[in-house]
Motif scaffolding. Structure first.
Motif, PDB file in Angstrom:
ATOM      1  N   HIS A  13      -4.087   0.821   5.784  1.00  0.00           N
ATOM      2  CA  HIS A  13      -3.299   0.626   6.999  1.00  0.00           C
ATOM      3  C   HIS A  13      -3.932  -0.404   7.938  1.00  0.00           C
ATOM      4  CE1 HIS A  13      -0.708   3.945   5.921  1.00  0.00           C
ATOM      5  NE2 HIS A  13      -1.760   4.734   5.776  1.00  0.00           N
ATOM      6  N   TYR A  14      -5.125  -0.874   7.604  1.00  0.00           N
ATOM      7  CA  TYR A  14      -5.828  -1.789   8.497  1.00  0.00           C
ATOM      8  C   TYR A  14      -6.316  -3.028   7.748  1.00  0.00           C
ATOM      9  CZ  TYR A  14      -6.002   2.324  11.522  1.00  0.00           C
ATOM     10  OH  TYR A  14      -5.663   3.414  12.284  1.00  0.00           O
ATOM     11  N   ASP A 143     -10.347   3.462  18.427  1.00  0.00           N
ATOM     12  CA  ASP A 143      -9.126   4.278  18.509  1.00  0.00           C
ATOM     13  C   ASP A 143      -7.856   3.439  18.654  1.00  0.00           C
ATOM     14  OD1 ASP A 143     -10.501   6.722  18.326  1.00  0.00           O
ATOM     15  OD2 ASP A 143     -11.015   6.613  20.456  1.00  0.00           O
ATOM     16  N   SER A 144      -7.998   2.125  18.607  1.00  0.00           N
ATOM     17  CA  SER A 144      -6.823   1.265  18.794  1.00  0.00           C
ATOM     18  C   SER A 144      -5.978   1.223  17.528  1.00  0.00           C
ATOM     19  CB  SER A 144      -7.255  -0.147  19.188  1.00  0.00           C
ATOM     20  OG  SER A 144      -7.994  -0.743  18.134  1.00  0.00           O
ATOM     21  N   LYS A 145      -4.719   0.847  17.699  1.00  0.00           N
ATOM     22  CA  LYS A 145      -3.795   0.781  16.570  1.00  0.00           C
ATOM     23  C   LYS A 145      -2.911  -0.453  16.708  1.00  0.00           C
ATOM     24  CE  LYS A 145      -3.420   5.723  15.487  1.00  0.00           C
ATOM     25  NZ  LYS A 145      -4.627   6.100  16.176  1.00  0.00           N
ATOM     26  N   GLY A 146      -2.281  -0.842  15.595  1.00  0.00           N
ATOM     27  CA  GLY A 146      -1.336  -1.946  15.625  1.00  0.00           C
ATOM     28  C   GLY A 146      -2.002  -3.256  16.020  1.00  0.00           C
ATOM     29  N   ARG A 149      -5.615  -3.802  17.683  1.00  0.00           N
ATOM     30  CA  ARG A 149      -6.882  -3.889  16.939  1.00  0.00           C
ATOM     31  C   ARG A 149      -7.294  -5.336  16.737  1.00  0.00           C
ATOM     32  NH1 ARG A 149      -9.246  -0.388  13.575  1.00  0.00           N
ATOM     33  NH2 ARG A 149      -9.222  -1.869  11.844  1.00  0.00           N
TER      34      ARG A 149
END
Length: 286
Positions: A13-14, A143-146, A149
């Motif tokens: 996912h990353y 903790d960042s997303k989308g 990051r």
């Protein structure tokens, strides 16, 4: 032990990895990987080896490493005694240059960042206000997303690429020698010397590490580093001595023996030959 190619696992996912390690002690061996690495050591103490650089690390240190540079961090012996009050807390980011894309880095706005990444092959220790700003950004990234990051990673790299609070780790000579060689023997020699430079190193024992005769070993070292083995060994010892002089915690005699020299007078002679200055002069300048 042979140099270990670390396979950095990546969550599907990353596009890059960020992690927080809480461990009794550091367990990764002498290794390298194609990713850039940013390490923030919240809590831990020990010895850091990056290429031919041997240094101490402690709580609050921050390191940036370019791709494929051999490195290892080893805790002090007390961390291996199962003392519950001693443990490691570290935040780590791994990323490949490809996630930024050549087109992005070729934009004029990214000139400094491209230059910084290109020159990170020696590794950097991060100091001062830069480190304080980096710690703030680190807090948000895990903790960042989308897209956030990627934005935070770019912010981290932008801070570094505009900073003067950086000091190199490995020497230019080390980096150059590895640009032209993927020889496992050379990695093994660096590992052996970096682990044993504080004691007497016998030429025959060092040659056995590389599975070479003494004559072939000396030729090999000369061809790869343009130095004799004694010059190569003493340079590593003196680089470590400079760091101890800057710390200012030990006497000259203690530093000489701590760095593997058998007498303070020989240490002084080799130090002056290598740096052009006496240990006392370097200490006054620090």
């Amino acid at each position: 032990m042979a140099l270990f190619l670390e396979e950095v696992p990546l969550n599907t996912h990353y596009s890059f990895r960020s992690k927080i390690d809480v461990l009794p002690h550091i367990i990764v061996p002498w290794h390298y990987h194609p990713e850039f690495e940013l390490i923030y050591i919240e809590k831990s103490q020990g010895t850091l080896i990056v290429g031919d650089c041997i240094d101490k690390f402690t709580d609050g240190d921050m390191i940036f490493l370019g791709p494929n540079i051999p490195h290892v961090m080893k805790n002090e012996d007390s961390y291996y005694t199962k003392n519950p009050n001693l443990f490691v807390t570290a935040k780590v980011i791994h990323f490949k240059k490809e996630i930024l894309g050549d087109r992005l880095l070729d934009l004029p706005e990214f000139h400094k960042l491209k230059f910084f990444l290109k020159n990170s092959t020696r590794g950097f220790r991060i100091h001062g206000k830069t480190k304080l700003r980096m710690v703030e950004l680190f807090e948000n990234l895990h903790d960042s997303k989308g897209p956030e990051r990627i934005i935070l990673l770019l912010q981290l790299l932008n801070v570094l690429s505009n900073s003067e609070d950086l000091s190199n780790l490995a020497s230019e000579a080390f980096v150059e020698s590895f640009k032209h060689s993927s020889n496992q023997k050379l990695y093994q020699i660096y590992e052996y010397v970096s682990k044993n430079f504080q004691q007497k190193i016998d030429l025959e024992a060092a040659a056995k590490v590389a599975h070479l005769s003494k004559t072939a070993f000396c030729r090999f070292i000369k061809s790869k580093t343009n130095k004799t083995f004694t010059e190569f060994l003493n340079e590593m010892r003196i680089n470590y001595a400079i760091k101890l002089l800057v710390e200012g915690k030990l006497s000259m005699a203690q530093i000489a023996y701590e760095c593997g020299f058998n007498s303070p007078s020989y240490f002084n002679k080799q130090f002056k030959s290598h740096t052009g200055l006496t240990p006392q002069e370097v200490k006054k300048q620090s």
